[in-house]
Design an enzyme around this catalytic site. Structure first.
Site, mmCIF file in Angstrom:
data_model
loop_
_atom_site.group_PDB
_atom_site.id
_atom_site.type_symbol
_atom_site.label_atom_id
_atom_site.label_comp_id
_atom_site.label_asym_id
_atom_site.label_seq_id
_atom_site.Cartn_x
_atom_site.Cartn_y
_atom_site.Cartn_z
ATOM 1 N N ASP A 123 0.827 -1.215 0.000
ATOM 2 C CA ASP A 123 0.000 0.000 0.000
ATOM 3 C C ASP A 123 0.865 1.270 0.000
ATOM 4 O OD1 ASP A 123 -1.244 -2.303 1.214
ATOM 5 O OD2 ASP A 123 -2.915 -1.039 1.817
ATOM 6 N N HIS A 130 -1.111 4.491 -0.422
ATOM 7 C CA HIS A 130 -2.127 5.336 0.213
ATOM 8 C C HIS A 130 -1.835 6.835 0.104
ATOM 9 C CE1 HIS A 130 -5.246 2.783 1.709
ATOM 10 N NE2 HIS A 130 -4.387 1.960 2.299
ATOM 11 N N ASP A 182 -4.122 -0.283 -3.343
ATOM 12 C CA ASP A 182 -4.264 0.842 -2.404
ATOM 13 C C ASP A 182 -3.215 1.920 -2.674
ATOM 14 O OD1 ASP A 182 -6.385 -0.558 -1.378
ATOM 15 O OD2 ASP A 182 -5.715 -0.495 0.706
ATOM 16 N N ASP A 220 -6.188 7.243 -1.471
ATOM 17 C CA ASP A 220 -7.013 7.392 -0.258
ATOM 18 C C ASP A 220 -6.136 7.608 0.976
ATOM 19 O OD1 ASP A 220 -9.586 7.399 -1.247
ATOM 20 O OD2 ASP A 220 -9.884 5.238 -1.012
ATOM 21 N N ARG A 221 -6.725 8.312 1.942
ATOM 22 C CA ARG A 221 -6.101 8.651 3.222
ATOM 23 C C ARG A 221 -4.990 9.688 3.046
ATOM 24 N NH1 ARG A 221 -8.185 6.177 7.498
ATOM 25 N NH2 ARG A 221 -9.249 4.185 7.256
ATOM 26 N N ASN A 229 -8.515 -2.856 -2.328
ATOM 27 C CA ASN A 229 -9.905 -2.576 -1.936
ATOM 28 C C ASN A 229 -10.212 -1.074 -1.972
ATOM 29 O OD1 ASN A 229 -8.141 -2.508 0.485
ATOM 30 N ND2 ASN A 229 -10.019 -1.964 1.560
ATOM 31 N N HIS A 230 -9.164 -0.226 -1.968
ATOM 32 C CA HIS A 230 -9.399 1.226 -2.042
ATOM 33 C C HIS A 230 -9.489 1.732 -3.484
ATOM 34 C CE1 HIS A 230 -9.494 3.002 2.021
ATOM 35 N NE2 HIS A 230 -8.998 1.815 2.343
ATOM 36 N N HIS A 273 -3.799 -8.207 -3.352
ATOM 37 C CA HIS A 273 -3.841 -7.171 -2.324
ATOM 38 C C HIS A 273 -4.296 -7.709 -0.964
ATOM 39 C CE1 HIS A 273 -4.167 -3.273 -0.461
ATOM 40 N NE2 HIS A 273 -5.366 -3.605 -0.037
ATOM 41 N N ARG A 324 -12.890 -7.162 9.262
ATOM 42 C CA ARG A 324 -13.268 -5.950 8.533
ATOM 43 C C ARG A 324 -14.750 -5.929 8.164
ATOM 44 N NH1 ARG A 324 -8.327 -3.749 6.244
ATOM 45 N NH2 ARG A 324 -6.629 -5.245 6.446
ATOM 46 N N HIS A 365 -2.357 -4.745 2.351
ATOM 47 C CA HIS A 365 -3.680 -4.549 2.987
ATOM 48 C C HIS A 365 -3.660 -4.274 4.481
ATOM 49 C CE1 HIS A 365 -8.011 -4.840 2.865
ATOM 50 N NE2 HIS A 365 -8.124 -6.057 3.357
#
Length: 483
Positions: free
Chosen positions: A226, A228, A255, A258-259, A287-288, A336, A384, A411
């Site tokens: 990730d 991110h 990923d 995001d964030r 997943n993002h 991922h 999750r 992840h």
């Protein structure tokens, strides 16, 4: 309710107070352990579950957060924070209608509470927008937004001094200029940004859901986890490990966005390198890379701020075509999330998976993007709330069925940036150090050579970035999750 001794009641309160201190210092895992101790001593107290639910929200264990909030409300239907926590868990899972129900309960209980009213109103807006979008969407007739992009009509202003594509093509010179441009916090012209998006969509749509990667015997190959939106940490990876090239291939394992608040910069650099070195630079979907996550965790807001809502829709179309996983030399599978809720899944099953869609809530695609390993045998419901948790026996069985050596996945934040589990057969790599500027973790990447395929780990600390906080572009949805 079971009767609890005074001694256990007092000891449970001590654990709860200690856990609260860890929580305040953002040490959520330690807080969860101590809330659990308190619950074990005195399982009758709603606030213990409510507090642990909040800690689970902070660690993205939305399924566990939902369970705890529900348990808290079973113990005490008047526990208002329980409704807040459960609504937050539902929101995080994209279940906005269920969240609205809980916010409505709070609002009706406290009609004069401004915070309750704001959260109820905001959630109501989201549900209305979703219902409207569903009403106007006619899937088989709806033309992709990318088909309506007219590059010829986009003029490049005379005062634009940034990087330009060379006759519409990404070159090494362009990529070097783009990275410097981004380091200076400048923006790529929308004409070139759209051209990259249209070209990358065309490329990814020609790929399979599982991509086979051949690594020559003595050649190096790098796998990153990730990112991110942590652009300056991405640049640090290239400083430490060299820029992508034909001789220095990379796989980025989902990923990307995001964030972190430099997601646009990250994704255009990664897409640029994919176009420049299509056979030596690889990207898996995380997943993002989905509309709901992007709406909540900042990417959609960032794209709208730096470009437009139309471009955000084009990104969604591109993400739908990202491959789901990669098989390295027929020996190592990289995805991922993780493995599957059922035995017997083959590489051929993955190849046949239709991925041009938003991630479903179950099945092969869902598990590849969302699942996590666990130390105990068998399978368990996901912490999750999506995907599954799988044990070492599940990993061993999958490797045996598909004649593989081990899997690499991402992840999950890990203190050292990586973790080796399941007898060395399940490796996690996470490449965003000091995740969200708060977690204090190292980042890591994996290198190997094509012959031996033995993973080597490089870890690193976070580097400085401009004073734009993580989540700066997050939707108002996310501000709802704090209370």
């Amino acid at each position: 309710m079971e009767t609890i001794s005074e001694e256990n009641v007092a000891k449970a309160e001590e654990f709860k107070n200690e856990a609260n201190d860890f929580f305040k210092n953002q040490k959520y895992d330690q807080a969860i352990e101590l809330y659990t101790e308190a619950i074990n001593l005195n399982p009758n107290i709603a606030i213990y579950y409510g507090n642990r639910s909040f800690a689970y929200l902070k660690t993205e264990c939305f399924g566990y957060a939902l369970q705890d909030a529900t348990k808290a409300l079973e113990l005490d239907k008047t526990y208002i924070k329980g409704y807040y926590r459960r609504a937050s868990a539902y929101m995080s899972l994209g279940k906005f209608k269920l969240a609205l129900k809980d916010y409505e309960t709070v609002y009706k209980t406290r009609p004069n509470d401004k915070d309750a009213k704001m959260k109820y109103t905001e959630c109501q807006k989201i549900v209305k927008v979703m219902l409207f979008q569903k009403a106007i969407a006619v899937d088989d007739e709806k033309k992709p937004v990318s088909d309506s992009i007219n590059l010829e009509a986009m003029d490049v202003e005379e005062d634009y001094s940034g990087p330009r594509l060379d006759d519409g093509e990404v070159t090494e010179t362009f990529m070097l200029a783009l990275m410097e441009h981004y380091k200076a916090q400048k923006k790529l012209h929308r004409k070139f940004a759209y051209k990259i998006l249209l070209d990358i969509k065309k490329y990814f749509s020609s790929q399979q859901s599982l991509v086979d990667v051949e690594i020559p015997e003595n050649s190096k190959f790098t796998v990153c986890g990730d990112i991110h939106g942590q652009f300056y940490d991405l640049m640090n990876i290239f400083e430490l490990n060299g820029l992508p090239s034909i001789d220095n291939p990379y796989l980025f394992n989902g990923d990307f966005v995001d964030r972190g608040s430099f997601s646009v910069e990250c994704i255009f650099v990664l897409f640029g390198f994919k176009l420049l070195y299509p056979d030596h630079f690889y990207m898996s979907r995380g997943n993002h890379e989905s509309a709901t996550m992007n709406q909540m965790y900042g990417f959609e807001g960032e794209v709208k701020s730096k470009y437009s809502g139309q471009m955000a829709e084009v990104f969604t179309e591109v993400y739908n075509w990202l491959p789901l996983c990669h098989c390295l030399n027929g020996r190592v599978l990289v995805m991922h999330g993780g493995l599957f809720s059922e035995d017997g899944v083959t590489l051929e099953d993955i190849r046949k998976t239709d991925r041009n869609r938003q991630p479903p809530e179950q099945g092969i695609m869902c598990d590849l993007l969302w699942s996590d390993p666990m130390p105990s045998m068998g399978r368990a419901p996901s912490k999750r709330g999506v995907g599954v948790q799988f044990g070492p026996d599940v990993t061993e069985s999958f490797l045996s069925v598909n004649n593989l050596d081990y899997i690499i996945r991402s992840h999950e934040v890990k203190p050292e940036g990586y973790e080796v589990a399941h007898n060395g057969k399940c490796i996690t790599v996470f490449s965003a150090p000091n995740y969200c500027d708060t977690m204090g973790n190292k980042g890591a990447f994996i290198t190997m050579t094509g012959g031996k395929m033995i993973p080597k780990y490089t870890t690193y600390e976070a580097v400085d970035h401009p004073p734009v906080k993580p989540m700066a572009y997050a939707n108002s949805i996310l501000s709802l999750l704090a209370g």
